[in-house]
Design an enzyme around this catalytic site. Structure first.
Site, mmCIF file in Angstrom:
data_model
loop_
_atom_site.group_PDB
_atom_site.id
_atom_site.type_symbol
_atom_site.label_atom_id
_atom_site.label_comp_id
_atom_site.label_asym_id
_atom_site.label_seq_id
_atom_site.Cartn_x
_atom_site.Cartn_y
_atom_site.Cartn_z
ATOM 1 C CB CYS D 100 33.381 -17.254 -28.166
ATOM 2 S SG CYS D 100 35.108 -17.751 -27.993
ATOM 3 C CB CYS D 104 41.134 -16.605 -32.580
ATOM 4 S SG CYS D 104 40.370 -15.851 -31.244
ATOM 5 C CB THR D 191 38.293 -20.386 -25.088
ATOM 6 O OG1 THR D 191 37.824 -19.394 -24.029
ATOM 7 C CG2 THR D 191 37.187 -20.144 -26.411
ATOM 8 C CD GLU D 257 34.543 -19.285 -22.368
ATOM 9 O OE1 GLU D 257 33.641 -19.080 -21.933
ATOM 10 O OE2 GLU D 257 35.046 -18.639 -23.571
ATOM 11 C CG HIS D 292 44.012 -14.117 -27.625
ATOM 12 N ND1 HIS D 292 43.482 -14.575 -28.465
ATOM 13 C CD2 HIS D 292 43.076 -14.569 -26.290
ATOM 14 C CE1 HIS D 292 42.344 -15.305 -28.241
ATOM 15 N NE2 HIS D 292 42.125 -15.159 -26.945
ATOM 16 C CE1 TYR D 296 40.245 -12.256 -26.984
ATOM 17 C CE2 TYR D 296 38.524 -11.010 -25.701
ATOM 18 C CZ TYR D 296 39.444 -12.253 -25.943
ATOM 19 O OH TYR D 296 39.486 -13.257 -25.030
ATOM 20 C CB CYS D 299 36.181 -12.663 -32.735
ATOM 21 S SG CYS D 299 36.908 -12.245 -30.967
ATOM 22 C CD GLU D 447 35.902 -14.900 -24.411
ATOM 23 O OE1 GLU D 447 36.108 -14.278 -25.691
ATOM 24 O OE2 GLU D 447 35.282 -15.967 -24.695
#
Lengths: 485, 485, 485, 485
Positions: D100, D104, D191, D257, D292, D296, D299, D447
């Protein structure tokens, strides 16, 4: 010539002289026989939508050859927007007919032949592309239906065409005559062929030099001499013969496939689009497959919409629509259905121009789309049956509701929650039965596995198309192995 | 009286005077109508196996009441071995008929009523258990078929029986007369009822005091006045009416369900096994459900065996049987099928004695078994269709092979690899069609979801039966939280 | 000699002289190093349970050789009840330790060697079985732990042992000396080897004549000269080095695997159980695999219990335990977990006597069990993480709760619903982390795939063991093709 | 001001005065601590790619406010092409870092606040949108990183914010002062917050009037007084403290995180973007979630690429890459990975303009994308571990290869097929371990379930967004029930 309307199309079928056999009888015409009529009506709906306000915009476009309005099903796509619109139109048609409306294989086929004939000409100096443009002009001018004929009989699948004991297990050129060729063989599972004006024939697999005589592509009218259509049976097909047929479930529409036999059929020169250029058999098959695998993310999704809608309506009729497990199942069904659509939209959105100028879908996404299609409709069907309840397979004939002695029992004990009579509930159940176990299951389930190539074909393509070397490079770098040699 | 043989059983059906309606016509007898015959033949096979060398040992045992030999389907199980043998016998029957042979619901029902009547008597001082033993003696003495009648019409499922607008949506006592009671209502999806001598009726759910009139269990002969059977339609059922019916796929056997209407039926005192003891409705339903959910891990597995065998044989006929992906799919199909069996065997192996002395299966494992049953047959069917190929739904009628004009085409182009003629291949395909989309799909697919209770019922039981508190204790200890209060 | 208690066992490890390397350091003893201690404690628990009231009955039995009480882990099973009890005991141990307690591979191994040595003797007139009984007597007399050493290094997996560039990629006999043999090679992934008294070595695959020198089985004490253990790393292993280790999740127990190197190790004659009889390598591997694949339906299910319990407790701590989707997920988790158990119970229940008199599990069900094991724990883990919430991977160290400046924040913002403090919630989360991503994941996830053979091995066995020909016969009969030739 | 390069960004972090705690210690700076460094380096890579030839085109665009070049991560998207490019860029970053990279969420957040502030202003006559444009100008001018802070502590999840015993379980306005407000609460799982210059805070759910004080959105610099970051632990995080850390698997990058505490933090007027307009909390959350959830599908797909690449490379190193089951598993992994991407591409391709002029993704497809993300990475991980083999969890430390006594054993027995040394093989395995059970698993697995909303949130949205009424209409028509009232 203006576009045909629905009735003109149906009349054109009635006047066709093609040779069609159904349950051992030769059909006078496919439109007016109760078993074959729904298939004709489904494809006719593509004409109806193109003349109707509301849907006309989606179902028509402009020919890049004639500059005249044409049905989008006959269009050679020239942009990403074209590719996406096709998928959206197919979903809409699926929703309106809940069956295979048979016309998209032709669409995908002409787009593939258009592109590959261009490539063949560049390589071999042949003139196929120009011929094919003329063929398309003919289609556009007369608003005709084209069926794609690809799958051969195959005999022993562990052997190539030229290795078969019976050489005709794959369609082939058996004679070259002045002005044309003579072909022999059979094409199986031909969707909508009996409702089409023209047939395009193409090879079913990549070929080697030894298979050269099998590397042939051409178009012929469906009523050409030597061609025989043998209609396939479907589950519960003869319910169409019963009075008024409410037990048919889907009252108006259906799909159809046929075995198409080519018993020494003559093909004139100007209708030949490949003849011996075997290295292009593979690319042609792959391009057609890519287009068609993407299409499935339209039509099947539309059928899925209807199935989901029917399941939801049944839940309402029974008073179970607020139960959390029912809502969860509906959410899963929608999710799977939209997954199918997502890959088709992605495949279209990532489309690219071909050397011929037409547009091709992204092949990786098209294969991803189709591989899901081979799986999710079965899951969606299972969940629909789960929501529907066991009555789906234990209810009597709908006609029995009118029976003097037992009609009252059925009306009393098969009604749903207050305000829902038995007819309401049973008709919805019959529709679910149609799609999951009746005539509709042919295309929604089995054809979803095998149409446009069986799952293993998609897996092979997915492995081939993925950027595996790039992925390995990244892995090597990240764990400290440095660049790969 | 000695056990009946197959023909005696069929004759007993022929002479039955029960009122059965099929497609709007009252049947003279169920044995000799082409649509209902296969169902009678399937259940008749349970007699045949019991008299035949080789299978006799598995299909018969000794009555714990009369001490005489009986058909195992009528046995009150008294050991783990009994429970396991039943599952093994059901698988064997499934393999031999590839359909629902309809007799196990009765088996599971009598075992449940046997046990619960004992419990009711202990609590209420009633005499149901003794009556029920007499009923069983009657069954054993005369080698009769018993059908279980459980599922009510239910109306609005969000409401209890007593809350329905139409009080008859659940079967109930409408009158108490000298020497008995009068009942009204309907039981849906009744498997094999039309082929049975006796019907046992029991409630379909747990009941509250307000639902007391619905807490009724009893047995009556199938031809009792006031009882009407309305036959359910199945996909492709009318193919049985075609000549010689090779397109039926499964040529000899089939299942059947019917709506059974009880229109003010009198039940004599000695045939009543529950009447108002509503707290035992739930336990009776649960025990029957447990037995029956375990049974599905027998019969459906046998049908699965046939489907897997057919798929493997088709692969051989087409020359694809050595392909790694075909072998992988077969392995997955077998794996799923054996998983279904595993939970049934486990449920039987972990069985325990009830207070009445009979044995009950492990209910957690029975529910686990059934929840798998609601899923795997759909996956197995999908894989069978994958292996079979698209011809499954596009092949013409088998009769067309004999057709003067087109028969030759079919024989030529639908033959398999060398030495395999079209008839061989097409018959196997028709069998797969039968099980996955035809009459066989009724029980192999839809009934697998809903029979013995829909999946949600199994989930609720699984949550209730698992030892969750013990598991939480372990978790608390291991992460250092010490014992829970 | 009486059975050892837990402390005696731990002392026996402390006094062992075996050569164990962990993170580059040779360990003084495995019991008192923070990283290796939990593994020793887990296996020690098998002694504790055997001496403790409540569990003693399950964990002990009587030696068929000495007639004395023994730990059930050392028992040669002689009945279905023995086979079932083993599975039940393994589940109980899994629930009590939530990790791999390492002792069952030895159990399954001695049962396999016991049976196959009998078979070898019958075929070759050798005396292995008697020797092996003496070895078992030694184990029973002294209450010892035996580790099974099977998996070789394998080098290039596309080549057989004798085809490898480095001949030692599979363990082999390099020399025959008076009174014994000398062996060289390495065994990988050896579970519990560092906590065992004796090692049994056996081949890892079926062998051909060319591989004869690899067909060797024997037992040696773990501290024999030439043997070196190299400890495997686990995710988050060094958390065990932190103070008080609450972040370890599972505070007391863990599993361990090691590479075991045999660098020219001498094996005396009386400890050799196979030496060149290569046709029995395959059967030995398969029997061991069957026993061990069944065992996984015990131990992993117990770990699953803890994971499900932890997830349920977390849901309660957060106030989500009544949400329908949470309950549905718990039901699915339990369902999958019990499916795993079902196949193990079925495999044991259908067990049969071997020629040696000991009992073997049903191999088809054992493979079905293991194939599920390669899949469901991943699904169960996913659902556990789903229920747990994202905090699972974003929470700070548990020690931070005591921190002067930030401790208050953690206590305030990581508390659950009223009455649940942060420590309660975070400890449960750490346990879930341990099992799904920490040291526990080694055995619960990865080992579930590869232990007792990778999934492909199960698929091959399932295909081989299923009664396919019988199934095809049924299919042929039912569709009218008559008996197969 | 020109865009920053990677080193300038890292220096900006070094000079930040934010309060960050890791394992109980306050960090001097996040860049130079071995545990936090990889996270800073991952986000730094977004600067590196923007200045580097080859990737610059994808990673930069032009600000619609300043007209100057900006990093695409800071862009307010204004076309379908923008939406698609973002997804493509995210996949590329995922492939380059296998973790991660944290940036984003900020991108998606600014795009959502941009649109919703416009809507609030239209409804309430407020001036939030203008303020927010100024904030974006500041970001664009200075090339800054923004972190999105959404998830609250939540306390008892069955209660709304205003119903909690501790009112601070959701972040809220505790005081209104001249020129601003004071807020208190905590945001969990934030994050990249520790690597950001600015934090944007927004509500975590739809709110009612009683929750008005919780309807607050604003931006503050990360080093504002009263803000404390508490770093979350990850599996195997302390391997980063070991020498040279080859056992870390992913040598250079990682995610992070933190719990972000707002202990009475002052927010000046011009940084407030919502304050009491509770009806817009829901739309803001939903729009952010949609953006969001689509991200996903970029990424995670890139990380999946690396995992698939690593698995393929391991198969090659062991000589199993040609085995059909390995190829099948790779095809499935790719298929699932591309499915994830497909829905993201579809969501972007079907994007539409918002009233503010910026573009929003299709929310149905975004939810479909995310729901797949909650499932497939677990399956892909399982298959990666299947291909990798058990050595994945039993291999010793990579450092042990250099050990005097045992190094030789490892090199000998852990080498792969000819030409592949142990280091090659073990490093690839460590990478797979990292992604599936180590620091990488935090974002790739857990996540993937919970980031951007847990699966149940997606199901609710999918049910809400699907065109169910239209689907029911179609069903009614097709089964002859005519138009619905």
């Amino acid at each position: 010539m203006p576009m045909m309307n629905r009735d003109q199309y149906l009349d054109s079928l009635r006047s066709s002289d093609h040779s069609v056999y159904l349950l051992g009888k030769r059909l006078q015409n496919v439109v007016d026989h109760p078993i074959s009529r729904p298939a004709a009506m489904a494809i006719a709906e593509t004409y109806q939508q193109a003349e109707q306000d509301g849907s006309k915009g989606l179902y028509t476009t402009v020919s890049h050859i004639t500059g005249e309005p044409i049905n989008r099903f006959s269009h050679i796509q020239h942009s990403v927007e074209d590719l996406v619109s096709k998928v959206v139109m197919l979903r809409d048609m699926g929703r309106k007919t809940a069956c295979c409306f048979q016309r998209c294989a032709g669409t995908d086929c002409i787009n593939s032949v258009y592109s590959i004939t261009f490539d063949i000409d560049r390589q071999y100096g042949t003139r196929y592309h120009g011929r094919f443009r003329e063929f398309i002009r003919h289609i556009h001018d007369n608003d005709l239906i084209v069926a794609a004929c690809m799958t051969d009989a195959k005999g022993d699948r562990s052997l190539p065409p030229s290795g078969q004991a019976d050489k005709d297990q794959y369609l082939r050129v058996v004679e070259k005559t002045p002005g044309g060729i003579v072909v022999r063989g059979a094409k199986l599972h031909i969707t909508g062929g009996v409702n089409s004006h023209e047939l395009i024939v193409l090879p079913t697999r990549a070929l080697q030099e030894a298979d050269k005589e099998y590397a042939v592509a051409f178009a012929v009218p469906a009523d050409t001499q030597g061609i025989t259509f043998i209609y396939g049976r479907q589950p519960s097909d003869t319910r169409r013969l019963e009075n008024d047929t409410p037990d048919a479930g889907n009252l108006y529409y259906g799909g159809c496939e046929a075995l198409v036999v080519f018993d020494d059929v003559f093909v004139p020169e100007e209708r030949i689009f490949m003849n011996g250029e075997y290295p292009f058999a593979g690319p042609l098959v792959e391009l057609f497959a890519a287009h068609h695998r993407c299409s499935y993310g339209g039509c099947k999704v539309g059928v899925g919409d209807v199935l989901i809608g029917a399941a939801a309506a049944i839940a309402e009729s029974q008073g179970t629509d607020r139960a959390s497990h029912i809502r969860d199942k509906l959410a899963e069904m929608i999710h799977m259905n939209e997954c199918l659509h997502a890959a088709a939209i992605a495949s279209a959105s990532l489309g690219r121009a071909t050397p011929a100028g037409s547009f091709a879908v992204d092949p990786l996404m098209a294969n991803v789309c189709k591989l899901n299609i081979t799986r999710f409709p079965f899951e969606i069907s299972r969940l629909a049956q789960d929501i529907a309840g066991g009555l789906l397979v234990t209810m009597p004939s709908l006609d029995d509701q009118q029976h003097d002695e037992i009609g009252g029992y059925i009306k009393k004990y098969m009604a749903g929650r207050e305000g829902v009579d038995s007819d309401h509930r049973l008709r919805l159940l019959r529709l679910v039965e149609n799609i999951t176990m009746g005539t509709g299951a042919v295309s929604y389930l089995t054809e979803s596995i095998h149409g446009a190539g069986s799952p293993q074909a998609q897996k092979i393509m997915i492995l081939r198309l993925a950027e595996m070397e790039k992925s390995k490079d990244c892995a090597f770098h990240l764990c400290g192995l440095g660049p790969r040699e």
